[in-house]
Write an enzyme that holds these catalytic residues in place. Sequence first.
Site, PDB file in Angstrom:
ATOM      1  N   ASP A  60       0.817  -1.221   0.000  1.00  0.00           N
ATOM      2  CA  ASP A  60       0.000   0.000   0.000  1.00  0.00           C
ATOM      3  C   ASP A  60       0.847   1.266   0.000  1.00  0.00           C
ATOM      4  O   ASP A  60       0.324   2.373   0.081  1.00  0.00           O
ATOM      5  CB  ASP A  60      -0.947   0.001   1.202  1.00  0.00           C
ATOM      6  CG  ASP A  60      -0.205   0.024   2.526  1.00  0.00           C
ATOM      7  OD1 ASP A  60       1.048  -0.075   2.516  1.00  0.00           O
ATOM      8  OD2 ASP A  60      -0.855   0.146   3.571  1.00  0.00           O
ATOM      9  N   GLU A  67       3.209   2.026   2.352  1.00  0.00           N
ATOM     10  CA  GLU A  67       3.771   2.377   3.668  1.00  0.00           C
ATOM     11  C   GLU A  67       5.252   2.017   3.716  1.00  0.00           C
ATOM     12  O   GLU A  67       5.701   1.071   3.080  1.00  0.00           O
ATOM     13  CB  GLU A  67       3.024   1.614   4.776  1.00  0.00           C
ATOM     14  CG  GLU A  67       1.632   2.159   5.025  1.00  0.00           C
ATOM     15  CD  GLU A  67       0.887   1.391   6.112  1.00  0.00           C
ATOM     16  OE1 GLU A  67       1.510   0.543   6.792  1.00  0.00           O
ATOM     17  OE2 GLU A  67      -0.319   1.619   6.258  1.00  0.00           O
ATOM     18  N   HIS A 124      16.247  27.268   6.521  1.00  0.00           N
ATOM     19  CA  HIS A 124      15.848  28.428   5.727  1.00  0.00           C
ATOM     20  C   HIS A 124      15.983  29.746   6.503  1.00  0.00           C
ATOM     21  O   HIS A 124      16.365  30.769   5.927  1.00  0.00           O
ATOM     22  CB  HIS A 124      14.435  28.230   5.182  1.00  0.00           C
ATOM     23  CG  HIS A 124      14.010  29.323   4.272  1.00  0.00           C
ATOM     24  ND1 HIS A 124      14.763  29.721   3.187  1.00  0.00           N
ATOM     25  CD2 HIS A 124      12.936  30.137   4.295  1.00  0.00           C
ATOM     26  CE1 HIS A 124      14.162  30.719   2.578  1.00  0.00           C
ATOM     27  NE2 HIS A 124      13.058  30.998   3.232  1.00  0.00           N
ATOM     28  N   ASP A 133      17.584  38.372  -2.362  1.00  0.00           N
ATOM     29  CA  ASP A 133      16.453  39.083  -1.740  1.00  0.00           C
ATOM     30  C   ASP A 133      16.944  39.655  -0.413  1.00  0.00           C
ATOM     31  O   ASP A 133      18.047  39.329   0.046  1.00  0.00           O
ATOM     32  CB  ASP A 133      15.219  38.180  -1.567  1.00  0.00           C
ATOM     33  CG  ASP A 133      15.509  36.929  -0.753  1.00  0.00           C
ATOM     34  OD1 ASP A 133      16.315  37.006   0.196  1.00  0.00           O
ATOM     35  OD2 ASP A 133      14.939  35.873  -1.064  1.00  0.00           O
ATOM     36  N   LYS A 146      13.320  42.427  -4.606  1.00  0.00           N
ATOM     37  CA  LYS A 146      12.427  41.483  -5.283  1.00  0.00           C
ATOM     38  C   LYS A 146      11.059  41.466  -4.620  1.00  0.00           C
ATOM     39  O   LYS A 146      10.942  41.611  -3.421  1.00  0.00           O
ATOM     40  CB  LYS A 146      13.076  40.090  -5.165  1.00  0.00           C
ATOM     41  CG  LYS A 146      12.235  38.932  -5.573  1.00  0.00           C
ATOM     42  CD  LYS A 146      12.909  37.603  -5.225  1.00  0.00           C
ATOM     43  CE  LYS A 146      12.493  37.077  -3.863  1.00  0.00           C
ATOM     44  NZ  LYS A 146      12.915  35.694  -3.607  1.00  0.00           N
ATOM     45  N   ARG A 164       7.543  38.953  -4.518  1.00  0.00           N
ATOM     46  CA  ARG A 164       7.004  37.669  -4.977  1.00  0.00           C
ATOM     47  C   ARG A 164       5.497  37.799  -5.206  1.00  0.00           C
ATOM     48  O   ARG A 164       4.778  38.248  -4.317  1.00  0.00           O
ATOM     49  CB  ARG A 164       7.294  36.598  -3.916  1.00  0.00           C
ATOM     50  CG  ARG A 164       7.171  35.194  -4.406  1.00  0.00           C
ATOM     51  CD  ARG A 164       7.542  34.223  -3.301  1.00  0.00           C
ATOM     52  NE  ARG A 164       8.990  34.044  -3.182  1.00  0.00           N
ATOM     53  CZ  ARG A 164       9.694  33.236  -3.972  1.00  0.00           C
ATOM     54  NH1 ARG A 164       9.104  32.563  -4.922  1.00  0.00           N
ATOM     55  NH2 ARG A 164      10.985  33.107  -3.809  1.00  0.00           N
ATOM     56  N   ASP A 200      22.370  32.060  -2.507  1.00  0.00           N
ATOM     57  CA  ASP A 200      21.040  31.756  -1.966  1.00  0.00           C
ATOM     58  C   ASP A 200      21.120  30.450  -1.179  1.00  0.00           C
ATOM     59  O   ASP A 200      22.111  29.713  -1.286  1.00  0.00           O
ATOM     60  CB  ASP A 200      20.009  31.645  -3.113  1.00  0.00           C
ATOM     61  CG  ASP A 200      18.600  32.035  -2.655  1.00  0.00           C
ATOM     62  OD1 ASP A 200      18.372  32.115  -1.426  1.00  0.00           O
ATOM     63  OD2 ASP A 200      17.732  32.259  -3.513  1.00  0.00           O
ATOM     64  N   GLY A 252      13.558  29.870 -10.531  1.00  0.00           N
ATOM     65  CA  GLY A 252      13.004  31.160 -10.963  1.00  0.00           C
ATOM     66  C   GLY A 252      13.699  32.347 -10.309  1.00  0.00           C
ATOM     67  O   GLY A 252      14.114  33.301 -10.992  1.00  0.00           O
TER      68      GLY A 252
HETATM   69  C1  R5P Z   1      13.446  32.123  -0.760  1.00  0.00           C
HETATM   70  O1  R5P Z   1      13.185  32.692   0.297  1.00  0.00           O
HETATM   71  C2  R5P Z   1      14.584  31.167  -0.884  1.00  0.00           C
HETATM   72  O2  R5P Z   1      15.727  31.664  -0.264  1.00  0.00           O
HETATM   73  C3  R5P Z   1      14.881  30.839  -2.328  1.00  0.00           C
HETATM   74  O3  R5P Z   1      15.242  32.023  -3.011  1.00  0.00           O
HETATM   75  C4  R5P Z   1      13.691  30.210  -3.020  1.00  0.00           C
HETATM   76  O4  R5P Z   1      13.156  29.185  -2.250  1.00  0.00           O
HETATM   77  C5  R5P Z   1      14.100  29.682  -4.366  1.00  0.00           C
HETATM   78  O5  R5P Z   1      12.972  29.147  -4.991  1.00  0.00           O
HETATM   79  P1  R5P Z   1      12.879  29.076  -6.568  1.00  0.00           P
HETATM   80  O6  R5P Z   1      14.138  28.438  -7.060  1.00  0.00           O
HETATM   81  O7  R5P Z   1      11.656  28.233  -6.807  1.00  0.00           O
HETATM   82  O8  R5P Z   1      12.705  30.464  -7.085  1.00  0.00           O
END
Ligand code: R5P
Length: 318
Positions: free
Chosen positions: A36, A38, A129, A168, A191, A193, A217, A224
């Site tokens: 299933d 699991e 994050h 960002d 930036k 979103r 990053d 993107g």
């Molecule tokens: C945003 O706060 C993160 O630091 C990354 O910039 C983001 O998660 C990247 O996502 P993506 O590659 O889909 O633009």
Amino acid sequence: MTIQVISGSAHPALSKKVAKYLGITLSPTENKRFADGETYVRIKRKVRGDDVFLIQPVCPPVNDNLIELLVTIDALKRANVGKINVVTPYLGYTRQDRKVVSREPISAKLVANLISVAGADRIFSVDLHKDQIQGFFDIPVDHFVGYPFFADYFKRQKIKGLVIIAPDVGAVDKARKMATLLKAPIAFIDKRRSAHNKSEVLNVVGEVKGKIAVILDDIIDTGGTITAAAEAVFKSGAREVKICATHAILSGDASDKLQNSSATEVLFLDTIPIPKDKMRKKIKQLSVAKLLAKAIKRIHEGKSLGDLFTWEDKLTQL
Ligand code: R5P
């Protein structure tokens, strides 16, 4: 306590490297699926009273890897293990760390609770994050950062005229720290979103003209954010653009976006495996295995991790 290292199925290559640095072999497990769907995990070596390090990034397939992590912790707990140390170089769900609109979950907190309730005694991760996600756990968290690996890479290349770019405003702090290591200036992207997984680059704040711009990053998911940032920086007059990101999620056609972007080089850490079909010429991975092994050894020996976090003049220890 005897040390044992166990690998989940998310990133066996990294686990093997870590075990090799430690001079031990991975403890075997049986991982399978029931009809299933699991998840079943059995630890095949005795672990009673042992100091066990379980390596499992919560990367795609995120839900499967998370459940496997949890059931493995449960199996260890029920086997009367001494200590369960979760090594999750990438912890998925941490981007959902607050409510932005009403009736949303805070999944980062939920995942922290799940890991603790399953029975983990401590956790270590790379570039959560947000730093404050450490506080979502009521168990000790050792939090590594990725930027010194990239700083070390560029330092070795002795490149002149660098500028470190935060894609960002939230990324400015780490960009500044990396810039300090490289004695370079910083700039950032203003930036906004418009929807989940969509980003809109507005403008580059800071001097990038004629410079080698390094965009830093934590995550590249759809690609993107970073490719739009690379384009904006290039259009603002940068001589060359390079991209660094800790975690290579690379959903959908992200690899192609990176390959076709204005960047000449894309560096990741190996916190997440990059499958062969997602590798591209411009993409390189730097390994965190040695650092994880050093940290595991120190934790096992009850030694401080402090020295590993003092990056400023110790880049060569990577
Ligand atoms: C945003 O706060 C993160 O630091 C990354 O910039 C983001 O998660 C990247 O996502 P993506 O590659 O889909 O633009």
